[in-house]
Design a protein around this motif. Structure first.
Motif, mmCIF file in Angstrom:
data_model
loop_
_atom_site.group_PDB
_atom_site.id
_atom_site.type_symbol
_atom_site.label_atom_id
_atom_site.label_comp_id
_atom_site.label_asym_id
_atom_site.label_seq_id
_atom_site.Cartn_x
_atom_site.Cartn_y
_atom_site.Cartn_z
ATOM 1 N N VAL A 1 0.854 -1.199 0.000
ATOM 2 C CA VAL A 1 0.000 0.000 0.000
ATOM 3 C C VAL A 1 0.885 1.243 0.000
ATOM 4 N N GLY A 2 1.907 1.232 0.872
ATOM 5 C CA GLY A 2 2.817 2.378 0.948
ATOM 6 C C GLY A 2 3.475 2.664 -0.399
ATOM 7 N N LEU A 3 3.923 1.625 -1.088
ATOM 8 C CA LEU A 3 4.645 1.812 -2.354
ATOM 9 C C LEU A 3 3.792 2.552 -3.388
ATOM 10 N N ILE A 4 2.505 2.187 -3.470
ATOM 11 C CA ILE A 4 1.661 2.824 -4.492
ATOM 12 C C ILE A 4 1.483 4.314 -4.183
ATOM 13 N N PHE A 5 1.272 4.640 -2.903
ATOM 14 C CA PHE A 5 1.090 6.053 -2.575
ATOM 15 C C PHE A 5 2.398 6.834 -2.759
ATOM 16 N N ILE A 6 3.548 6.188 -2.464
ATOM 17 C CA ILE A 6 4.824 6.868 -2.718
ATOM 18 C C ILE A 6 4.967 7.143 -4.215
#
Lengths: 563, 86
Positions: free
Chosen positions: B64-69
């Motif tokens: 999830v974090g990777l997509i928002f980054i």
């Protein structure tokens, strides 16, 4: 009030909501019907994607699967979430920039070939039909278990509801009902999960309770006592290589599934496509990080309630007799000592638990209020109906848009195209209903096929279509054909032909990874041996790579200062 | 900078970002959760073996974090390249 009354109440209320939304989202033109006017905000599309993605299988079966597989169940958790990273970084923004209606649209235009388009249409329809049959069956089972309605009547009620909003509203109606369905299914999943976490550990947050309580420790100890492997033991059922291959195949397959990809055509711009993938995965992760907690709690609870207990006492429990009646739970005192015990061997084990009842029985095992049980039924229906409607639209648009408009009658008027679209939704619902009522025995077998096929066909072709300008028509067609043939022969050989998994012991579920690699290799090599794509195609790829007027896009979304 | 070299710089920056994020993606899922799960299970996070926790919880949070980054970094990149227009 009894569970039945609560269930009728919740199911009727949620169906009224879907019908109301469907009526409000009526559309007249093709842009509304196929891509919801490209006006869906990023966060709403995220919720719709999450509902579209999480099927009856995610809602009902996944936690059960994990509770039986322990660590090895991680293939589903990572496989069905990790694909969104690939989708968000490699596919969604560019497909949104392309801005047409379907996946075969992209394949056909990028590879300037109606043959490529046709292969994509066939693959899209096959993948979606496989999937939708399972959803309609799920609808029927929820109806029969919770409302004592005949499975066939249940399927027909489900068909009528989906038909109403999908035919009237097309993608627009589907999108907004999916947003509502996400809200219902996530609440229905979380309430029992929180309750059981609270009961067993005193901590209401399932993810925290899972990590910091001693339940998994105790479960490990109990499992070893009973002769099973520890719950957290890796590679208890499958080899490391097989786990790796299945995880990658599910990830890549997820990124290549047409009903997920088309959701990203409905947002206003490239920037919204990127964010909406993030929202989608966040909404999915709420359920997917809860599921392993539910899996371990439910398994512990079930063993605790049933194992080494007197059979007459266990049969006193209301839910035990109800589930025994469905055949999904069987108790048999094989050694006639009056006590039932769970063992790893099928011949001696006196308790058999079907994995599908883990989620559905949890509220009853944990003695939750009747309305919670009813809510779970409504949530299961929401999960099944939302996925079914997304799939039905893919089937409809593949025929109405890709075959009828792009290949048969390019001069068709707007209203005629929408009419064909509606007709095809109706047609697809009828087929899905037929399969729901007469489920072909192979449904469970072919789900592996859907992912393997998506992994071996769509993902590599779309990826190279964006990231490698040199990829041409010849390469793409050769790659798709080789990937599809290899994957099909391997899966069909193992599932139906009695073939051994001859390739390093990789199972049918994981072979899509090899199919994808073969497709990539063949496409790259053949493309370089044949003439490059025409200049206008290279210009199209160049255009895909720039997100358009980013300034305008930012302003639209209400960012105040750009610098 | 000419239009086409500007596009190329933009595209290279995008590719580099995608490469870095996918390395993290592969490290947490394929690396920590599958290939290295057994050694990592010697360590505990809370009461769970770390490798098991990565496979059933940690990797999903990282995804999830990777997509928002990616989305926020691309906003910055888009902004940088659209400002040079003016």
């Amino acid at each position: 009030m009894t569970v039945e009354v609560w269930t009728i109440l919740f199911v009727s209320i949620t169906f009224m909501i879907y019908l109301y939304i469907g009526w409000r989202s009526r559309v007249k033109d093709t842009k509304g019907f196929f891509v919801a006017d490209q006006g869906v905000p990023a966060i709403a599309n995220g919720a719709a994607t999450a509902a579209d993605w999480m099927s009856a299988a995610s809602f009902i079966s996944m936690a059960g699967l994990i509770s039986f597989l322990g660590y090895d169940g991680s293939i589903y958790l990572m496989g069905w979430t990790g694909g969104y990273v690939l989708l968000a970084l490699l596919l969604a923004p560019y497909l949104r920039k392309f801005g047409k209606y379907t996946v075969p649209d992209f394949v056909g235009d990028r590879y300037y070939s109606n043959w490529a388009r046709l292969v994509a249409v066939v693959a899209a329809i096959f993948v979606s039909l496989t999937y939708v049959a399972g959803q309609m069956r799920g609808v029927g089972i929820v109806f029969s278990r919770f409302l004592q309605v005949d499975v066939n009547t249940g399927v027909i009620i489900g068909m009528v509801i989906v038909a109403f909003f999908a035919i009237l509203g097309g993608m627009k109606g589907i999108t907004w009902t999916q947003v509502a369905q996400y809200s219902i299914l996530i609440v229905a999943y979380l309430i029992p999960a929180i309750a059981i976490a609270w009961q067993l550990t005193g901590n209401p947050i399932p993810q925290v309770a899972f990590t910091f309580s001693d339940i998994v420790d105790k479960l490990n100890a109990v499992q070893v006592d009973l002769g099973f492997q520890e719950y957290t033991q890796p590679f208890a059922n499958k080899s490391m290589l097989d786990i790796l291959m299945i995880t990658v195949a599910l990830m890549v397959g997820t990124a290549g599934l047409p009903h997920v990809i088309v959701r990203f055509y409905t947002v206003p711009n490239v920037r919204a496509a990127r964010y909406s993938a993030g929202w989608a995965l966040l909404f999915i992760a709420i359920l997917y990080t809860t599921a392993p907690a539910v899996a371990s709690f439910a398994r512990y609870n079930l063993i605790d309630t049933l194992h080494d207990q007197k059979i007459e006492e266990v049969r006193q429990l209301d839910w035990v007799t109800k589930w025994e009646n469905t055949g999904l739970l069987t108790l048999e005192d094989k050694n006639s000592d009056g006590v039932i015990s769970l063992t790893p061997e099928e011949e001696t084990s006196e308790i058999t638990i079907d994995r599908d009842i883990i989620v559905l029985s949890t509220p009853e095992v944990a003695k939750l209020a009747p309305w919670v049980i009813a809510l779970v039924a409504a949530g299961g229906l929401a999960a099944a109906l939302s996925t079914a409607s997304g799939l039905l639209l893919v089937i409809s648009s593949s025929i109405a848009h890709d075959v009828y408009f792009r290949m048969i009658n390019p001069n068709a008027s707007e209203s005629k195209r929408v009419f064909v679209g509606r007709l095809m939704v109706g047609f697809a619902i009828a087929i899905a209903g037929y399969f729901g009522i007469n489920p072909p025995g192979f449904v469970a077998q072919v789900v592996a096929f859907a992912f393997g096929l998506a992994a071996a066909s769509f993902f590599p072709i779309i990826l190279l279509g964006i990231f490698d300008k040199r990829t041409n028509r010849e390469g793409a067609i050769a790659g798709m054909v080789v990937g599809l043939l290899f994957t099909t022969i391997y899966i069909v050989g193992i599932k139906f032909g009695g073939m051994e998994p001859w390739l390093w012991g990789i199972s049918a579920e994981g072979i899509g990874t090899i199919g994808m690699l073969l497709n990539l290799l063949v496409t790259l090599v053949v493309s370089r041996l044949t003439p490059p794509p025409p200049a206008e195609i290279q210009a199209l790829v160049e255009n895909l790579r720039t997100p358009g007027d980013a300034t305008v896009a930012l302003a639209e979304l209400g960012e105040e200062q750009l610098d | 900078m000419s239009e086409s070299s500007r596009r190329q710089t933009y595209w290279r920056a995008n590719i580099a970002l995608i490469r870095n994020l996918l390395l993290v993606w592969a490290l947490v899922s394929i690396g920590f959760s599958i290939l290295l799960v057994e050694p990592l299970n010697q360590i505990h996070l809370g009461r769970l073996p770390l490798g098991f926790w990565m496979a059933q919880q940690g990797s999903i949070f990282v995804f999830v974090g990777l997509i928002f980054i990616y989305a926020t970094q691309m906003d910055k990149l888009d902004r940088k390249f659209s400002n040079k227009d003016k």
